[in-house]
Design a protein around this motif. Structure first.
Motif, PDB file in Angstrom:
ATOM      1  N   UNK A  57       7.457  22.255  -2.006  1.00 51.92           N
ATOM      2  CA  UNK A  57       6.298  21.430  -1.994  1.00 51.92           C
ATOM      3  C   UNK A  57       6.311  20.150  -1.478  1.00 51.92           C
ATOM      4  N   UNK A  58       7.624  19.400  -1.593  1.00 50.50           N
ATOM      5  CA  UNK A  58       7.829  18.164  -1.032  1.00 50.50           C
ATOM      6  C   UNK A  58       8.088  18.298   0.589  1.00 50.50           C
ATOM      7  N   UNK A  59       6.959  18.280   1.341  1.00 51.04           N
ATOM      8  CA  UNK A  59       7.028  18.338   2.896  1.00 51.04           C
ATOM      9  C   UNK A  59       7.393  17.074   3.449  1.00 51.04           C
ATOM     10  N   UNK A  60       7.580  17.065   4.606  1.00 51.20           N
ATOM     11  CA  UNK A  60       7.674  15.595   5.385  1.00 51.20           C
ATOM     12  C   UNK A  60       6.325  14.851   5.171  1.00 51.20           C
ATOM     13  N   UNK A  61       4.923  15.432   5.253  1.00 49.56           N
ATOM     14  CA  UNK A  61       3.945  14.700   5.002  1.00 49.56           C
ATOM     15  C   UNK A  61       3.990  14.120   3.790  1.00 49.56           C
ATOM     16  N   UNK A  62       4.438  14.639   2.511  1.00 45.60           N
ATOM     17  CA  UNK A  62       4.421  13.815   1.365  1.00 45.60           C
ATOM     18  C   UNK A  62       5.383  12.532   1.430  1.00 45.60           C
ATOM     19  N   UNK A  63       6.418  12.850   1.886  1.00 49.84           N
ATOM     20  CA  UNK A  63       7.489  11.847   2.123  1.00 49.84           C
ATOM     21  C   UNK A  63       6.661  10.548   3.025  1.00 49.84           C
ATOM     22  N   UNK A  64       6.111  11.055   4.179  1.00 48.98           N
ATOM     23  CA  UNK A  64       5.164   9.955   4.896  1.00 48.98           C
ATOM     24  C   UNK A  64       4.242   9.246   3.814  1.00 48.98           C
ATOM     25  N   UNK A  65       3.678   9.807   3.252  1.00 46.91           N
ATOM     26  CA  UNK A  65       2.362   9.096   2.453  1.00 46.91           C
ATOM     27  C   UNK A  65       3.193   8.164   1.176  1.00 46.91           C
ATOM     28  N   UNK A  66       4.322   8.848   0.695  1.00 51.29           N
ATOM     29  CA  UNK A  66       4.965   7.913  -0.313  1.00 51.29           C
ATOM     30  C   UNK A  66       5.654   6.877   0.432  1.00 51.29           C
ATOM     31  N   UNK A  67       6.195   6.913   1.445  1.00 48.88           N
ATOM     32  CA  UNK A  67       6.946   5.786   2.138  1.00 48.88           C
ATOM     33  C   UNK A  67       5.788   4.740   2.671  1.00 48.88           C
ATOM     34  N   UNK A  68       4.575   5.334   3.306  1.00 48.45           N
ATOM     35  CA  UNK A  68       3.568   4.289   3.532  1.00 48.45           C
ATOM     36  C   UNK A  68       3.177   3.588   2.212  1.00 48.45           C
ATOM     37  N   UNK A  69       2.916   4.311   1.210  1.00 48.14           N
ATOM     38  CA  UNK A  69       2.358   3.576  -0.058  1.00 48.14           C
ATOM     39  C   UNK A  69       3.390   2.482  -0.459  1.00 48.14           C
ATOM     40  N   UNK A  70       4.845   2.903  -0.525  1.00 45.67           N
ATOM     41  CA  UNK A  70       5.787   1.752  -0.827  1.00 45.67           C
ATOM     42  C   UNK A  70       5.755   0.612   0.027  1.00 45.67           C
ATOM     43  N   UNK A  71       5.873   0.907   1.293  1.00 50.23           N
ATOM     44  CA  UNK A  71       5.709  -0.028   2.320  1.00 50.23           C
ATOM     45  C   UNK A  71       4.679  -1.027   2.317  1.00 50.23           C
ATOM     46  N   UNK A  72       3.559  -0.357   2.206  1.00 47.54           N
ATOM     47  CA  UNK A  72       2.633  -1.373   2.180  1.00 47.54           C
ATOM     48  C   UNK A  72       2.688  -2.193   0.779  1.00 47.54           C
ATOM     49  N   UNK A  73       2.954  -1.719  -0.390  1.00 43.00           N
ATOM     50  CA  UNK A  73       2.948  -2.492  -1.710  1.00 43.00           C
ATOM     51  C   UNK A  73       4.059  -3.618  -1.315  1.00 43.00           C
ATOM     52  N   UNK A  74       5.194  -3.167  -0.546  1.00 47.18           N
ATOM     53  CA  UNK A  74       6.169  -4.099  -0.615  1.00 47.18           C
ATOM     54  C   UNK A  74       5.832  -5.328   0.366  1.00 47.18           C
ATOM     55  N   UNK A  75       5.216  -4.871   1.521  1.00 47.10           N
ATOM     56  CA  UNK A  75       4.879  -6.145   2.348  1.00 47.10           C
ATOM     57  C   UNK A  75       3.803  -6.881   1.758  1.00 47.10           C
ATOM     58  N   UNK A  76       2.739  -6.277   1.154  1.00 44.41           N
ATOM     59  CA  UNK A  76       1.755  -7.157   0.165  1.00 44.41           C
ATOM     60  C   UNK A  76       2.500  -8.153  -0.741  1.00 44.41           C
ATOM     61  N   UNK A  77       3.411  -7.599  -1.360  1.00 43.12           N
ATOM     62  CA  UNK A  77       4.174  -8.296  -2.430  1.00 43.12           C
ATOM     63  C   UNK A  77       4.979  -9.665  -1.864  1.00 43.12           C
ATOM     64  N   UNK A  78       5.616  -9.118  -0.570  1.00 37.39           N
ATOM     65  CA  UNK A  78       6.225 -10.154   0.082  1.00 37.39           C
ATOM     66  C   UNK A  78       5.194 -11.353   0.836  1.00 37.39           C
ATOM     67  N   UNK A  79       4.160 -10.879   0.949  1.00 34.64           N
ATOM     68  CA  UNK A  79       3.073 -11.905   1.580  1.00 34.64           C
ATOM     69  C   UNK A  79       2.637 -12.894   0.503  1.00 34.64           C
ATOM     70  N   UNK A  80       2.320 -12.227  -0.700  1.00 38.72           N
ATOM     71  CA  UNK A  80       2.044 -12.957  -2.028  1.00 38.72           C
ATOM     72  C   UNK A  80       2.984 -14.131  -2.175  1.00 38.72           C
ATOM     73  N   UNK A  81       4.537 -13.573  -2.016  1.00 41.16           N
ATOM     74  CA  UNK A  81       5.545 -14.564  -2.247  1.00 41.16           C
ATOM     75  C   UNK A  81       5.488 -15.521  -1.344  1.00 41.16           C
ATOM     76  N   UNK A  82       5.436 -15.371  -0.049  1.00 39.74           N
ATOM     77  CA  UNK A  82       5.373 -16.225   1.139  1.00 39.74           C
ATOM     78  C   UNK A  82       4.144 -17.326   1.041  1.00 39.74           C
ATOM     79  N   UNK A  83       3.089 -17.025   0.476  1.00 36.20           N
ATOM     80  CA  UNK A  83       2.017 -17.641   0.232  1.00 36.20           C
ATOM     81  C   UNK A  83       2.345 -18.612  -0.859  1.00 36.20           C
ATOM     82  N   UNK A  84       3.165 -18.058  -1.687  1.00 39.97           N
ATOM     83  CA  UNK A  84       3.274 -19.178  -2.865  1.00 39.97           C
ATOM     84  C   UNK A  84       4.441 -20.258  -2.535  1.00 39.97           C
ATOM     85  N   UNK A  85       5.098 -19.744  -1.564  1.00 40.52           N
ATOM     86  CA  UNK A  85       6.217 -20.841  -0.939  1.00 40.52           C
ATOM     87  C   UNK A  85       5.525 -21.874   0.007  1.00 40.52           C
ATOM     88  N   UNK A  86       4.343 -21.628   0.534  1.00 41.23           N
ATOM     89  CA  UNK A  86       3.602 -22.453   1.123  1.00 41.23           C
ATOM     90  C   UNK A  86       3.192 -23.787   0.422  1.00 41.23           C
TER      91      UNK A  86
END
Length: 76
Positions: A47-76
């Motif tokens: 049931x764990x197909x490449x499409x499921x992997x892509x969805x999970x990786x996309x969600x985690x990637x987006x969350x990590x980039x948003x968190x890094x953006x918030x941290x970067x704004x705090x540093x400014x």
């Protein structure tokens, strides 16, 4: 300048997650094949197909980039 170094890990991990999610040059399929080869017990659940992997990786990637953006704004 030293405050930006801890931001590099979430930015790189987030970018890597989006590369897998958008399947750039079949990177998502390669990661899935590596997971199947390395997993103990004869493979992963069908049931764990490449499409499921892509969805999970996309969600985690987006969350990590948003968190890094918030941290970067705090540093400014």
């Amino acid at each position: 300048m030293g405050d930006w170094i801890p931001l590099m890990l979430p930015i790189l991990a987030g970018a890597g997650g989006l590369v897998i999610a958008f399947d750039y040059r079949n990177c998502g399929l390669r990661v899935y094949d590596l997971m199947v080869r390395w997993s103990p017990g004869g493979g992963i659940d069908p049931r764990f197909s490449p499409d499921v992997l892509r969805v999970i990786a996309g969600l985690l990637g987006t969350i990590l980039l948003v968190a890094a953006g918030v941290q970067a704004i705090d540093l400014l």
